[in-house]
Scaffold this motif. Structure first.
Motif, PDB file in Angstrom:
ATOM      1  N   LEU B  31     123.645  45.632  63.173  1.00 29.67           N
ATOM      2  CA  LEU B  31     123.794  46.632  62.109  1.00 29.67           C
ATOM      3  C   LEU B  31     123.692  48.045  62.681  1.00 29.67           C
ATOM      4  CD1 LEU B  31     121.803  44.993  59.162  1.00 29.67           C
ATOM      5  CD2 LEU B  31     124.280  45.119  59.479  1.00 29.67           C
ATOM      6  N   MET B  32     122.801  48.242  63.659  1.00 27.66           N
ATOM      7  CA  MET B  32     122.720  49.559  64.303  1.00 27.66           C
ATOM      8  C   MET B  32     124.050  49.888  64.976  1.00 27.66           C
ATOM      9  SD  MET B  32     119.044  49.626  66.224  1.00 27.66           S
ATOM     10  CE  MET B  32     117.470  49.731  65.373  1.00 27.66           C
ATOM     11  N   GLN B  33     124.579  48.915  65.701  1.00 29.48           N
ATOM     12  CA  GLN B  33     125.834  49.120  66.419  1.00 29.48           C
ATOM     13  C   GLN B  33     126.975  49.423  65.451  1.00 29.48           C
ATOM     14  OE1 GLN B  33     125.876  46.581  69.942  1.00 29.48           O
ATOM     15  NE2 GLN B  33     127.954  45.992  69.356  1.00 29.48           N
ATOM     16  N   GLU B  34     126.973  48.717  64.325  1.00 29.79           N
ATOM     17  CA  GLU B  34     128.009  48.935  63.320  1.00 29.79           C
ATOM     18  C   GLU B  34     127.943  50.369  62.780  1.00 29.79           C
ATOM     19  OE1 GLU B  34     130.440  47.166  62.490  1.00 29.79           O
ATOM     20  OE2 GLU B  34     131.127  48.163  60.660  1.00 29.79           O
ATOM     21  N   THR B  35     126.726  50.850  62.548  1.00 27.73           N
ATOM     22  CA  THR B  35     126.543  52.209  62.038  1.00 27.73           C
ATOM     23  C   THR B  35     127.108  53.227  63.022  1.00 27.73           C
ATOM     24  OG1 THR B  35     124.514  51.444  60.981  1.00 27.73           O
ATOM     25  CG2 THR B  35     124.802  53.838  61.172  1.00 27.73           C
ATOM     26  N   ALA B  36     126.796  53.038  64.307  1.00 22.67           N
ATOM     27  CA  ALA B  36     127.315  53.955  65.324  1.00 22.67           C
ATOM     28  C   ALA B  36     128.839  53.872  65.393  1.00 22.67           C
ATOM     29  CB  ALA B  36     126.693  53.626  66.678  1.00 22.67           C
ATOM     30  N   MET B  37     129.363  52.656  65.324  1.00 19.04           N
ATOM     31  CA  MET B  37     130.816  52.478  65.400  1.00 19.04           C
ATOM     32  C   MET B  37     131.517  53.189  64.245  1.00 19.04           C
ATOM     33  SD  MET B  37     132.267  50.919  67.906  1.00 19.04           S
ATOM     34  CE  MET B  37     133.839  50.608  67.084  1.00 19.04           C
ATOM     35  N   GLY B  73     117.766  40.410  51.221  1.00 22.99           N
ATOM     36  CA  GLY B  73     118.066  41.155  50.003  1.00 22.99           C
ATOM     37  C   GLY B  73     117.585  42.598  50.026  1.00 22.99           C
ATOM     38  N   GLU B  74     116.652  42.898  50.921  1.00 23.59           N
ATOM     39  CA  GLU B  74     116.120  44.260  50.993  1.00 23.59           C
ATOM     40  C   GLU B  74     117.234  45.215  51.422  1.00 23.59           C
ATOM     41  OE1 GLU B  74     112.353  44.373  53.170  1.00 23.59           O
ATOM     42  OE2 GLU B  74     112.377  46.573  53.072  1.00 23.59           O
ATOM     43  N   LYS B  75     117.201  46.421  50.875  1.00 22.93           N
ATOM     44  CA  LYS B  75     118.210  47.421  51.248  1.00 22.93           C
ATOM     45  C   LYS B  75     117.622  48.356  52.293  1.00 22.93           C
ATOM     46  CE  LYS B  75     120.953  47.257  47.074  1.00 22.93           C
ATOM     47  NZ  LYS B  75     120.052  46.318  46.329  1.00 22.93           N
ATOM     48  N   ILE B  76     118.376  48.551  53.355  1.00 22.68           N
ATOM     49  CA  ILE B  76     117.939  49.485  54.393  1.00 22.68           C
ATOM     50  C   ILE B  76     119.040  50.525  54.615  1.00 22.68           C
ATOM     51  CG2 ILE B  76     116.441  47.821  55.588  1.00 22.68           C
ATOM     52  CD1 ILE B  76     118.713  47.521  57.696  1.00 22.68           C
ATOM     53  N   SER B  77     118.619  51.671  55.137  1.00 18.06           N
ATOM     54  CA  SER B  77     119.576  52.699  55.542  1.00 18.06           C
ATOM     55  C   SER B  77     119.419  52.892  57.035  1.00 18.06           C
ATOM     56  CB  SER B  77     119.277  54.017  54.842  1.00 18.06           C
ATOM     57  OG  SER B  77     119.413  53.852  53.461  1.00 18.06           O
ATOM     58  N   ILE B  78     120.536  53.017  57.715  1.00 14.05           N
ATOM     59  CA  ILE B  78     120.483  53.289  59.147  1.00 14.05           C
ATOM     60  C   ILE B  78     121.128  54.643  59.397  1.00 14.05           C
ATOM     61  CG2 ILE B  78     121.036  52.500  61.480  1.00 14.05           C
ATOM     62  CD1 ILE B  78     121.030  49.666  60.490  1.00 14.05           C
ATOM     63  N   PHE B  94     118.939  55.995  66.715  1.00 19.08           N
ATOM     64  CA  PHE B  94     119.055  55.215  65.481  1.00 19.08           C
ATOM     65  C   PHE B  94     117.703  55.235  64.786  1.00 19.08           C
ATOM     66  CE2 PHE B  94     122.033  53.568  68.532  1.00 19.08           C
ATOM     67  CZ  PHE B  94     123.155  53.212  67.815  1.00 19.08           C
ATOM     68  N   ARG B  95     117.730  55.446  63.482  1.00 14.10           N
ATOM     69  CA  ARG B  95     116.501  55.333  62.691  1.00 14.10           C
ATOM     70  C   ARG B  95     116.795  54.476  61.477  1.00 14.10           C
ATOM     71  NH1 ARG B  95     112.561  59.304  64.101  1.00 14.10           N
ATOM     72  NH2 ARG B  95     113.353  60.806  65.626  1.00 14.10           N
ATOM     73  N   VAL B  96     115.931  53.496  61.262  1.00 13.76           N
ATOM     74  CA  VAL B  96     116.115  52.556  60.157  1.00 13.76           C
ATOM     75  C   VAL B  96     115.048  52.835  59.105  1.00 13.76           C
ATOM     76  CG1 VAL B  96     116.280  50.117  59.508  1.00 13.76           C
ATOM     77  CG2 VAL B  96     116.934  50.844  61.829  1.00 13.76           C
ATOM     78  N   TYR B  97     115.488  53.006  57.860  1.00 12.99           N
ATOM     79  CA  TYR B  97     114.578  53.313  56.752  1.00 12.99           C
ATOM     80  C   TYR B  97     114.651  52.225  55.699  1.00 12.99           C
ATOM     81  CZ  TYR B  97     114.836  57.983  58.796  1.00 12.99           C
ATOM     82  OH  TYR B  97     114.792  59.040  59.669  1.00 12.99           O
ATOM     83  N   ASP B  98     113.514  51.950  55.063  1.00  9.01           N
ATOM     84  CA  ASP B  98     113.534  51.027  53.928  1.00  9.01           C
ATOM     85  C   ASP B  98     113.807  51.803  52.636  1.00  9.01           C
ATOM     86  OD1 ASP B  98     111.120  52.185  53.165  1.00  9.01           O
ATOM     87  OD2 ASP B  98     109.899  50.482  53.777  1.00  9.01           O
ATOM     88  N   GLU B  99     113.806  51.094  51.515  1.00  9.58           N
ATOM     89  CA  GLU B  99     114.182  51.738  50.251  1.00  9.58           C
ATOM     90  C   GLU B  99     113.207  52.819  49.830  1.00  9.58           C
ATOM     91  OE1 GLU B  99     116.693  50.003  46.915  1.00  9.58           O
ATOM     92  OE2 GLU B  99     115.373  48.354  47.492  1.00  9.58           O
ATOM     93  N   THR B 106     113.305  52.170  65.137  1.00  9.35           N
ATOM     94  CA  THR B 106     114.125  53.190  65.795  1.00  9.35           C
ATOM     95  C   THR B 106     114.748  52.573  67.047  1.00  9.35           C
ATOM     96  OG1 THR B 106     112.351  53.971  67.248  1.00  9.35           O
ATOM     97  CG2 THR B 106     112.581  55.089  65.110  1.00  9.35           C
ATOM     98  N   ALA B 107     115.793  53.222  67.527  1.00  8.24           N
ATOM     99  CA  ALA B 107     116.319  52.873  68.849  1.00  8.24           C
ATOM    100  C   ALA B 107     116.851  54.139  69.498  1.00  8.24           C
ATOM    101  CB  ALA B 107     117.418  51.824  68.748  1.00  8.24           C
ATOM    102  N   ALA B 108     116.546  54.276  70.778  1.00  5.78           N
ATOM    103  CA  ALA B 108     117.110  55.357  71.586  1.00  5.78           C
ATOM    104  C   ALA B 108     118.070  54.701  72.573  1.00  5.78           C
ATOM    105  CB  ALA B 108     116.004  56.087  72.327  1.00  5.78           C
ATOM    106  N   THR B 109     119.284  55.237  72.673  1.00  6.79           N
ATOM    107  CA  THR B 109     120.269  54.621  73.575  1.00  6.79           C
ATOM    108  C   THR B 109     120.880  55.658  74.501  1.00  6.79           C
ATOM    109  OG1 THR B 109     122.057  54.909  71.949  1.00  6.79           O
ATOM    110  CG2 THR B 109     120.906  52.796  71.935  1.00  6.79           C
ATOM    111  N   THR B 110     121.309  55.190  75.658  1.00  5.11           N
ATOM    112  CA  THR B 110     121.903  56.034  76.691  1.00  5.11           C
ATOM    113  C   THR B 110     123.252  55.440  77.087  1.00  5.11           C
ATOM    114  OG1 THR B 110     119.667  56.493  77.475  1.00  5.11           O
ATOM    115  CG2 THR B 110     121.480  57.061  78.968  1.00  5.11           C
TER     116      THR B 110
END
Lengths: 248, 248
Positions: B31-37, B73-78, B94-99, B106-110
Motif C-alpha cells: 500500500l505504501m508503494q502504491e501511494t508513491a506510485m 475494515g479499518e481505514k488508513i491514510s498514507i 511515508f506516514r501512515v495514519y489511522d482514522e 512510517t517509512a524512510a526510503t532512499t
C-alpha cells in the motif's frame, strides 16, 4: 426483497498489473473474492459469523470467463451475488464491468459448508440460509452453475514447486485460493504468460493446503490453446486442485 | 509551491490480513508503494515517464517503523512525499495514519536513478528534478534519511527457498520489492510470525531478481527481539538484499 448493494468499485493498482500494464488473473480473482467477502460480511454469513456453528464455506468449483482484462488505472465494478442453494451446494456469480458498463469478465462459483469438527459436508442451517436466499436472482439471470468435472491429466509435467509460506495463508490459515490460481498459471511457459490472453479458467478445489506443505505445480498441454493443471502435495501425493485454461 | 495532494486512503481488505485480522507487513509495504506510485504518475516521473531518458528509479534502502498495524475494515491514510535529493540519492517518506489521525507507521526510503543502458548510477536530469524538488518539506519535517548499513550476518541459516515466478515480477519484470519483504519474513519461525509484533524493519536492496532465479531466504537470530535476514541467489551466491527486523 430488495436487491443487495452488491457493487464494489476498484481502480486497477500498480501492483495488480503485469509488464503489459494489464490486470493479472490472480489479481482479478483477488478482487472478485474481496467483493464476495465484503458482501458476506454485510449479510452476516462470513467465516467469523459461522464460527459459532463450527461451519465454514469451502469453495469447490470456479469457472472464470474473460473477454478482456482492464489496464492500470482503469476503473471496474464487480457485481457479486448468491444465485441459488440446493441440498449440498450454494452458488455465487461474479460479473465484472468496465466504466462504459460493458461486461468484461464473469465467474460462476460453487461452495459447500463444512463442519469443522467432523470435516464433513453440512446442510445449510435454515437460519443462515434465510440471511441470503431472498437475494437469489431469477434463474435466467444466473450464470450456468459450475458443476462439471475436468478431463483427467494423462501426462503430468512438473514445472515448479512451492512450499506454502506464512503469507500464502488466508485468515483461516489455509493456502489462499488466489495462490492456487497463481501457482497453476506460473507453471506455464513464459511465452504463454507474457504474450497470450487467457479466455477461460476452470478450477476444482479438492483439498486444503497448509503451512509448510510442499506442492508440485503440474501441467499438460492438450492443444495450442488448452492446458490442464494440477497442484499435488508431495508428501501424500494428494491432488489439492485441478484446473483447465484456454488461451488465445 | 503548493503541497502535493499526497494522501491516499485505503480500507483494509480481507486479502491483506493474517489470522489475527491484522494487516500483514507485505500488504502494508504494498500500500505504501502504491501511494508513491500514484504520486509519481501524477508528477510525471514514473517508470514510464523515465523510459525516454533510459532511466529507472531503484529503491536501495528502506526503514519501516510500526507503532501498530490496522485491522480488517479499518481505514488508513498514507501520506508520501519526496523529502530531498543530493548528488546520488533521492529520499521519500511515508506516514501512515489511522482514522483518528494518529500516526501508526512510517517509512524512510532512499532511491537512485539507474541508466538502463550502462547499468550505472545516473545524476538526476535537472528537467526531472524540477518536477518534484519544489515539494520537499522543511528538513525538520522529514524522517532521518535511511543511509546506514546493517551488521553482517555471521551464521546464515537457510530456512526456505524460492524460484522467482511470473507473478512475483513487477511491471519491469524484476522481482517485486514486496516479495523481498515477504520472503525475508517467511523464513522466520511460525511462532514469531503468528504471535510477535514487528516494530522495525530495515532493508538494503543490492541487486535485482529475475524470472526463474533460485533464491535462498536466510536468517540469523541475534537476540530475542532481533533477526538479520538475507536473500541469496543460488547460482552466483549474489546477495540480492539484506535486512534486519525487531520484534516485541
Amino acid at each position: 426483497m430488495h436487491p443487495l448493494p452488491q457493487l464494489e468499485s476498484y481502480a486497477i493498482r500498480t501492483f495488480e498489473i503485469d509488464c503489459n500494464q494489464q490486470l493479472t488473473i490472480p489479481a482479478l480473482v483477488r478482487l472478485m473474492q474481496e467483493t464476495a467477502m465484503q458482501q458476506v460480511l454485510e449479510l452476516n454469513i462470513s467465516v467469523w459469523d459461522l464460527e459459532q456453528y463450527s461451519l465454514a464455506w469451502v469453495l469447490i468449483r470456479k469457472r472464470i470467463e474473460i473477454e478482456r482484462l482492464p489496464m492500470l488505472g482503469e476503473k471496474i465494478s464487480i457485481h457479486s451475488y448468491p444465485t441459488g442453494a440446493d441440498r449440498v451446494f450454494t452458488y455465487r456469480d461474479f460479473r465484472v464491468y468496465d466504466e462504459a458498463g460493458q461486461q468484461i469478465a464473469t465467474a460462476a462459483t460453487t461452495w459447500l459448508l463444512m463442519n469443522l469438527q467432523t470435516r464433513q459436508m453440512s446442510r445449510i442451517p435454515a437460519e443462515l440460509l434465510a440471511r441470503f436466499s431472498g437475494y437469489f436472482p431469477p434463474v435466467e439471470m444466473a450464470l450456468p452453475y459450475a458443476l462439471d468435472s475436468l478431463p483427467p491429466m494423462e501426462q503430468a509435467f512438473t514445472s515448479r514447486n512451492y512450499v506454502v509460506g506464512w503469507y500464502d495463508l488466508d485468515f483461516l490459515k489455509h493456502l489462499n485460493n488466489v495462490h492456487f490460481v497463481k501457482w497453476m498459471l506460473e507453471a506455464l511457459p513464459e511465452e504463454t504468460l507474457a504474450k497470450q490472453q487467457i479466455r477461460r479458467m476452470d478450477l476444482l478445489f479438492l483439498a486444503e493446503g497448509n503451512l509448510h506443505d510442499r506442492i508440485d505445480a503440474q501441467f499438460q498441454q492438450i492443444d495450442e490453446a488448452t492446458y490442464l493443471h494440477q497442484l499435488v502435495r508431495q508428501e501424500d501425493k494428494k491432488v489439492l486442485a485441478t484446473g483447465r485454461t484456454i488461451w488465445v
